[in-house]
Structure formats: C-alpha cells, structure tokens
Design an enzyme around this catalytic site. Structure first.
Site, PDB file in Angstrom:
ATOM      1  N   ASP A  20       0.806  -1.277   0.127  1.00 15.49           N
ATOM      2  CA  ASP A  20      -0.022  -0.020   0.141  1.00 15.49           C
ATOM      3  C   ASP A  20       0.872   1.263   0.097  1.00 15.49           C
ATOM      4  O   ASP A  20       1.261   1.666   1.170  1.00 15.49           O
ATOM      5  CB  ASP A  20      -0.844   0.099   1.297  1.00 15.49           C
ATOM      6  N   ASP A  92      -6.135   5.666   4.597  1.00 17.06           N
ATOM      7  CA  ASP A  92      -4.895   5.909   4.683  1.00 17.06           C
ATOM      8  C   ASP A  92      -4.106   5.243   5.936  1.00 17.06           C
ATOM      9  O   ASP A  92      -3.414   6.022   6.785  1.00 17.06           O
ATOM     10  CB  ASP A  92      -4.466   7.320   4.675  1.00 17.06           C
ATOM     11  N   HIS A 135      -5.035  12.008  13.664  1.00 16.00           N
ATOM     12  CA  HIS A 135      -5.981  11.940  12.775  1.00 16.00           C
ATOM     13  C   HIS A 135      -6.991  11.057  12.966  1.00 16.00           C
ATOM     14  O   HIS A 135      -8.287  11.288  12.522  1.00 16.00           O
ATOM     15  CB  HIS A 135      -5.408  11.172  11.382  1.00 16.00           C
ATOM     16  N   ASP A 172       2.982  18.962  13.289  1.00 16.69           N
ATOM     17  CA  ASP A 172       3.086  18.094  12.384  1.00 16.69           C
ATOM     18  C   ASP A 172       2.610  18.800  10.955  1.00 16.69           C
ATOM     19  O   ASP A 172       1.688  19.743  10.983  1.00 16.69           O
ATOM     20  CB  ASP A 172       2.185  16.901  12.671  1.00 16.69           C
ATOM     21  N   HIS A 174       0.678  17.757   8.641  1.00 20.61           N
ATOM     22  CA  HIS A 174      -0.860  17.292   8.354  1.00 20.61           C
ATOM     23  C   HIS A 174      -1.848  17.978   9.527  1.00 20.61           C
ATOM     24  O   HIS A 174      -1.282  18.156  10.601  1.00 20.61           O
ATOM     25  CB  HIS A 174      -0.964  15.649   8.332  1.00 20.61           C
ATOM     26  N   ASP A 265       7.226  15.774  10.136  1.00 19.28           N
ATOM     27  CA  ASP A 265       7.214  15.724   8.739  1.00 19.28           C
ATOM     28  C   ASP A 265       7.009  17.348   8.156  1.00 19.28           C
ATOM     29  O   ASP A 265       6.896  17.255   7.114  1.00 19.28           O
ATOM     30  CB  ASP A 265       6.093  15.031   7.958  1.00 19.28           C
ATOM     31  N   TYR A 305       8.825  11.353   8.246  1.00 20.19           N
ATOM     32  CA  TYR A 305       9.092  10.156   7.471  1.00 20.19           C
ATOM     33  C   TYR A 305      10.516  10.151   6.919  1.00 20.19           C
ATOM     34  O   TYR A 305      10.670   9.130   6.221  1.00 20.19           O
ATOM     35  CB  TYR A 305       8.000   9.893   6.361  1.00 20.19           C
TER      36      TYR A 305
HETATM   37  C1  LIG Z   1       0.681  11.263  11.493  1.00 21.10           C
HETATM   38  C2  LIG Z   1       0.785  11.705  10.204  1.00 21.10           C
HETATM   39  O1  LIG Z   1       0.203  13.197  10.371  1.00 21.10           O
HETATM   40  O2  LIG Z   1       2.019  11.944   9.869  1.00 21.10           O
HETATM   41  N1  LIG Z   1      -0.038  11.027   9.389  1.00 21.10           N
HETATM   42  C3  LIG Z   1      -0.005  11.314   7.805  1.00 21.10           C
HETATM   43  C4  LIG Z   1      -0.870  10.457   7.021  1.00 21.10           C
HETATM   44  C5  LIG Z   1      -0.755  10.882   5.444  1.00 21.10           C
HETATM   45  C6  LIG Z   1      -1.433   9.978   4.568  1.00 21.10           C
HETATM   46  N2  LIG Z   1      -0.998  10.048   3.222  1.00 21.10           N
HETATM   47  C7  LIG Z   1      -1.316  10.998   2.465  1.00 21.10           C
HETATM   48  C8  LIG Z   1      -1.402  10.922   0.920  1.00 21.10           C
HETATM   49  C9  LIG Z   1      -0.849  12.049   0.117  1.00 21.10           C
HETATM   50  N3  LIG Z   1       0.849  12.016   0.208  1.00 21.10           N
HETATM   51 ZN   LIG Z   2       1.909  14.191   9.547  1.00 19.88          ZN
END
Ligand SMILES: CC(O)(O)NCCCCNCCCN
Ligand SMILES: [Zn+2]
Length: 667
Positions: A20, A92, A135, A172, A174, A265, A305
């Site tokens: 995935d 996700d 999330h 973060d 996101h 990130d 990441y």
């Molecule tokens: C804990 C967190 O906030 O880092 N989770 C991030 C989840 C990202 C999901 N993918 C998105 C796809 C677009 N590249």
């Molecule tokens: Zn994130």
C-alpha cells in the site's frame, strides 16, 4: 527538575504486511532511529526514563466509541485477509495483529508523560510513540493513526489533574482533524495546527482544515488553523506564525498544560511535507513554548518520514527540553507572501475572539496570491515542488547537520556587591586576576567619576570579564547588580567582541548616546514615552501608555515585536537592562528573561540597579533554566498601545521583515 523520555521498543513491533504505497512511509525504523539518535548523542542519558504502560479501556473511551474499540480489539486475532478487510473501512491507515497492543502503549506512554509532568516529578518531557494519533476520530482510524494519543491526554489531564486550560500545538505537517473534531466546542482546549493545505488539494483535503474553522459554540475561537498553501515553507515562515498567531493567543489563553503534537514531517527532506524548515527550528519552537504553563510541556511524536531529519529534529527538541541553549537562529529572512497571507487570514478570523488581535489584525484579505514563494534555488532548480503528491522527490534534498549546542561549564554567574548574598545554584563571578593598571586607567578615564572608589573599578572590570567569558562560551548567562546600569551598558557594548549586541532597555530613561550610536547594537526600548525621536532602524521605541507596569502590553509587545526583531537580528549577546524605577511585574520580567534566552545561544546578561536585590533570586532561577511562572490568562492590551505597535511595525517591517503580519500588496 528533569526531562522525561518515554519510550519502549515494543512500539516498533508492527508494520505494513501488504502493498500500500500510501502507508509505506510509516515504518518501525522511525522510532528506532529517533531513539538511537537520542542514545548516541547522550541526550537519552540526560533524561528521566519513564516506563510505558497500556491504556485502559476507560482511557480510550475518553475519546473513542465503544463500537470502534470493540472492533479494534478483534484485530489481534485476525488473519491477513480479515486485517485487510478491516482496514478497508478506513483511510490511509493499516492494521497489524500487534498494532492494537502498540496503540495502547502509545496512549499509555503519553499518559505516563502527562502524569510525570502534572505531578511535578519532571518539568517537561517527550514520548516517542507509534502509531501516531492526531488523525484518528471517535469511531475511525485514519492517517496511520488508531487512537488519538494527544486528544486522550488532554481529556485525561482535565479529568485526573484538574487541568483547566490545555494548549495543543500541532506542528506536524498534516492537519490533526481528529483533535479538531474532538474539541470543536470545548473552550478549555485550545487547538493550534499548521498544515500543508494547498487550497484543499493536499490530504486530507478537508474544507474544515482552512483558517476559517475557528471552533463552534462555546469553543468558537479555540481552534486555530494555519494552512500552508504552498510547499517550501522555511524557518522564517514557521517563526512568523509563532510570533504573530500562536504565541500572542497562547499567552492570552494562559494554559496550565502544553501538549505538542510533535510531528516532524514539517521538516526539510520529508516526502510528505516538502517543506524547507531545518531541524534546528524545532529547538526554537520548543523554547518559545517552554515558559507557558509554568514549563509543563509534553511533546508527543506524531509523523516524520525522512529518517535523517526526523532523528535530528527529535534531538533538537529533546535537547531544548533539557535546557540546553538553542542554536543561533540561522540567517532568517522574512516570511514568504503565501505564509503572510495565511498569517493574516488566521489573525483576521480570530480578531473577534482574542483581544491581543482586536486592533491589530487588518480587514480581510482579498484573493490569495499565486506567486511562488521560493525563488529558484541557486543552481536554477526549483525548490521542492508539489507534484500533486505523486512520486517522491527525484534528487536527494540535503541540508547541513545541526550545529553542536555545547552548554558552557558554568550556567549562571552573578556579579554582586559583596554585601549581597549569591543565589543558590549560581556562582559569584570573580575572575582569577583583577584589573591590571591599564584596565583600571581605562575604566577610570572613561567610566568613573573621580570620586568613585576602587570597588567600582573592580565591579566594572568584573562585568566586562563576565561578558568576555560568555562570548567565549565558558559561561552561558549572568546577572549583574551595578551602581549605574546606563554606564554599565555603555561599557559593555563598547567592550563586547560580539558583532551584534541586542540591548533590551526596559523603563523610562534615556539610552546613552554612545550605545545608540554604536553600529553593532540594536536597542529595543520599552517605556511609557518615546524619549528619542531617532528614526534609525537600530533604535526601536516601544511605548506603553501605562508604562512597564502594564504586563499585558509588555508581554504582547515582547511576542509581536521584540522577539521577531531579536531573531532577525541574531545577536551574539543580549543585554536585558532594567532601569531604576522600572515597574515591570516580577513574573513578566521572568518571562522576558526566559524568552530572550532563545537568542545568542543563551548568552543573556541581566543588568539591574544594585539596590534592587529582591529580584536576584528569581531572575537567577530563570537564568538557571527554571521556567518563568505562568502569567495566567491575559486581559486585553490597551487599544492605543496596540495601534502604536502597529505603526511601529509598519515603519520597521521593510527593514525587519519578520515583523510583517500581512502580505505586501494587502496593506
Ligand atoms: C501522523 C501523520 O500526520 O503524519 N499521518 C500522515 C498520514 C498521511 C496519509 N497519506 C497522505 C497521502 C498524500 N501523500
Ligand atoms: Zn503528519
């Protein structure tokens, strides 16, 4: 008091069992490299180890529904096919036979951290956990998150530690929509998040992630979203948001606990964020939060990441929590146009909820600009560009390793008249040898009136020697009680070897002309009247109608004007001068002393008139790294003061772009 580190490698024991691409970045190595970096750097050894534990059902139910919890409880017994089917109902995210166990440990680790901080066992700390949490929602997993660690921690702190106001800072990259939903109408939890948004074209593509989601009902104003509508945001953009959006409101809110959804990130090199901020910026972001809530700060890992920038950023954060001096802020420019729009939008929608923004934020902006923030890189290539979130970056992004942040052997030295007792934890500064005849003659000639007796020569010599040792990083900071702060300031600015000296001149009294004319000083003068009409960019008069006794006005001026100026100036030495008769309240004075230590690698010298012996102990305690006491919630700053701050900003922001709060063509 120490810094807790909560970690257990059990949380590395789950991973993606099928193909995935979306979930690929969330690997066990994220935790391993972070912890290893802390161990190898010696930082882990300086922390107070706190064991993890499993969260109880009751704790999970503080945020999640029974049916969701019952569903997740079944996952340890599922085969691959059932796990994939169970995962399908969410977005996700992936499940694994051991992820439920790890998710309970992630919550438990977070709650152990909250217990340690709220009971005073430690001052602050960090929980290195996975799966992340911000999330996940009442009844669903999302974005690599199973349970909402930080949201549960906030509810837990309210329930078990009688926390009245909890600030959540989510850096973060996101949007932690799960936290936003949880506290939508709750005025006791202020949720702040910045996140890559690109006008809703970036994941999770939510309309409610935009700046106009401010919370609802009683919670209106207690949700602050700062969307990044372009990638490539850097250190200046992040600091601008802290100075002009988060910190003024956070100080007005007056939390008794700060939780950081610490996702990394948002750092350079991350394939999700595509931002340019370097790992050392997290040292400054952490430092800027550490004088809130009496220093009760809990950082909880979310995303991150790129294993290199993640590990570096985690170390920068923990090293600051431990009290080490933040690194010199790298050559900061101003925020880019898109960032300024986001700052302006957030301030505009929140001006009706927060008095610190009332008279400051200008009317609503027009259409967003499409100008790209970042000029092409030196080699003509574009900076990180969003290719619609498709394939990751082709060429490797590189950045310099964060500089060493050596803590000098002596933290705080005091220069005091013999009659004044030294504060515990500090040492009375007395250089090995006294002034030689040359030094004495020099001092007498320039700085002493004939009548002065020998004791002042020694005292003056001592403060120049102290500054000399600070600038050689042998001593971190200091406090001096002197007969005449003006003369001492003139002496120190003229003898300092730093290329730039920030002089924070607090109180009603003229700044010595020699200091003003010294081209290596920036003087920020906070008083009730602007004595000098100097229009120089290196003399910044901040006036408060009620004078320095006006805690709210002084605090908001420090956050929105003094700190941006200081960070942009990047001094090698900071002189914080309290003029005789200055009526700045003690706790405000300590906030200044604490916040200014984020500059000049912590080389702060506080100068106080020698008869003010009362403030020696608490100022020394702050210089030793103890958090300044919380100011509690702040009232409204005087409208005329805010208007004079804004006039000052308009005059200076061309020379000092980190002062900007609105995009150029919006003014
Ligand atoms: C804990 C967190 O906030 O880092 N989770 C991030 C989840 C990202 C999901 N993918 C998105 C796809 C677009 N590249
Ligand atoms: Zn994130």
């Amino acid at each position: 008091m120490g810094t807790a580190l909560v970690y257990d490698d059990e949380m590395t024991k789950y991973k993606l069992l099928w193909v995935d691409p979306v979930c690929e970045p969330e690997v066990p190595e994220r935790l391993q490299v972070s912890h290893q970096a802390l161990v190898r750097s010696g930082l882990a050894g300086c922390c107070v180890p706190v064991p993890v534990r499993e969260a109880t059902d009751e704790e999970i139910l503080l945020v999640h529904s029974e049916e969701y919890l019952e569903g997740v409880k079944k996952t340890p017994f599922m085969d691959l096919e059932d796990l994939m089917a169970f995962t399908q109902q969410y977005g996700d995210v992936y499940f694994h036979p051991n992820i439920y166990h790890c998710a309970k440990l992630a919550i438990g680790a977070t709650l152990q951290l909250v217990d340690s901080v709220m009971t005073g066992k430690v001052r602050n700390g960090m929980a290195l956990v996975r799966p992340p949490g911000h999330h996940s929602q009442t009844s669903q997993a999302n974005g690599f998150c199973v349970f909402n660690n930080v949201a549960i921690a906030a509810q837990y702190a309210k329930k078990h530690h009688r926390a009245k106001r909890v600030l959540i800072v989510d850096w973060d990259i996101h949007h932690g929509q799960g936290i936003q939903y949880c506290f939508e109408d709750d005025p006791s939890v202020l949720y702040f998040s910045w996140h890559r948004y690109e006008h809703q074209s970036f994941w999770p593509n939510l309309r409610e992630s935009d700046f106009d989601s401010v919370g609802s009902g009683k919670g209106a104003g207690f949700n602050i979203n700062v969307p990044w509508n372009q990638v490539g945001m850097g250190n200046s953009d992040y600091l601008a948001v802290f100075f002009h959006v988060l910190l003024p409101v956070a100080y007005e809110f007056g939390p008794d606990l700060v939780l950081i959804s610490a996702g990394f990130d948002s750092a350079i090199g991350d394939p999700e964020g595509l931002m340019c901020a370097t790992p050392d910026i997290f040292a400054h972001l952490t430092h800027l939060l550490m004088n809130l809530a009496g220093g009760k700060v809990c950082a909880v890992l979310e995303g991150g990441y790129n294993l290199t920038s993640l590990a570096q950023s985690v170390c920068q954060t923990v090293q600051t929590l431990l009290g080490d001096p933040p690194p010199h802020p790298a050559n900061l420019g101003g925020p880019c146009e898109s960032a300024l729009e986001s700052v302006h939008s957030a301030r505009s929608v929140h001006k009706k909820y927060w008095s610190c923004l009332q008279h400051a934020a200008a009317p609503f902006p027009e259409e967003p600009s499409t100008k790209t923030c970042r000029p092409a890189q030196q080699d003509g290539s574009q900076g990180p560009q969003s290719n619609g979130g498709g394939e990751a970056q082709k060429e490797a992004i590189v950045w310099p390793e964060p500089l060493q942040r050596d803590a000098p052997s002596v933290r705080t030295a005091l220069v005091l008249p013999d009659a004044v007792a030294c504060a515990d934890g500090c040492e009375r500064f007395s250089p090995a040898e006294g002034p030689d005849s040359m030094a004495t003659a020099g001092l007498r000639k320039h700085f002493l009136k004939e009548s002065e007796d020998g004791v002042n020569v020694k005292l003056l010599y001592n403060i120049t020697a102290l500054v000399g040792q600070m600038e050689k990083n042998e001593i971190r900071n200091g406090l001096a009680l002197v007969p005449d702060v003006s003369m001492a300031t003139t002496l120190l600015t003229s003898t300092s070897l730093s290329k730039r000296v920030l002089v924070v001149w607090v109180g009603d009294g003229l700044v010595p002309a020699q200091v003003l004319e010294d081209e290596k000083t920036l003087v920020v003068h906070i008083s009730s009247t602007a004595p000098h009409e100097a229009q120089s960019k290196y003399y910044v008069p901040i006036t408060l109608k009620q004078g320095c006794g006006d805690t709210v006005g002084l605090m908001q001026a420090a956050l929105g004007l003094l700190l941006p100026l200081g960070y942009q100036y990047a001094p090698g030495l900071v002189l914080l001068v309290r003029l005789p008769g200055c009526r700045a309240r003690e706790d405000l004075w300590l906030q200044l002393t604490g916040l200014l230590q984020g500059l000049a690698a912590g080389h702060t010298l506080v100068l106080v008139q020698e008869n003010e012996t009362a403030s020696v102990g608490i100022t020394a305690s702050c210089l030793l790294g103890n958090a300044a006491p919380s100011l509690g919630s702040l009232a409204a700053p005087g409208p005329e003061d805010v208007e004079s701050f804004e006039r000052l900003r308009l005059r200076l922001q061309t020379d000092w772009p980190l002062l900007q709060t609105t995009a150029p063509d919006k003014r």
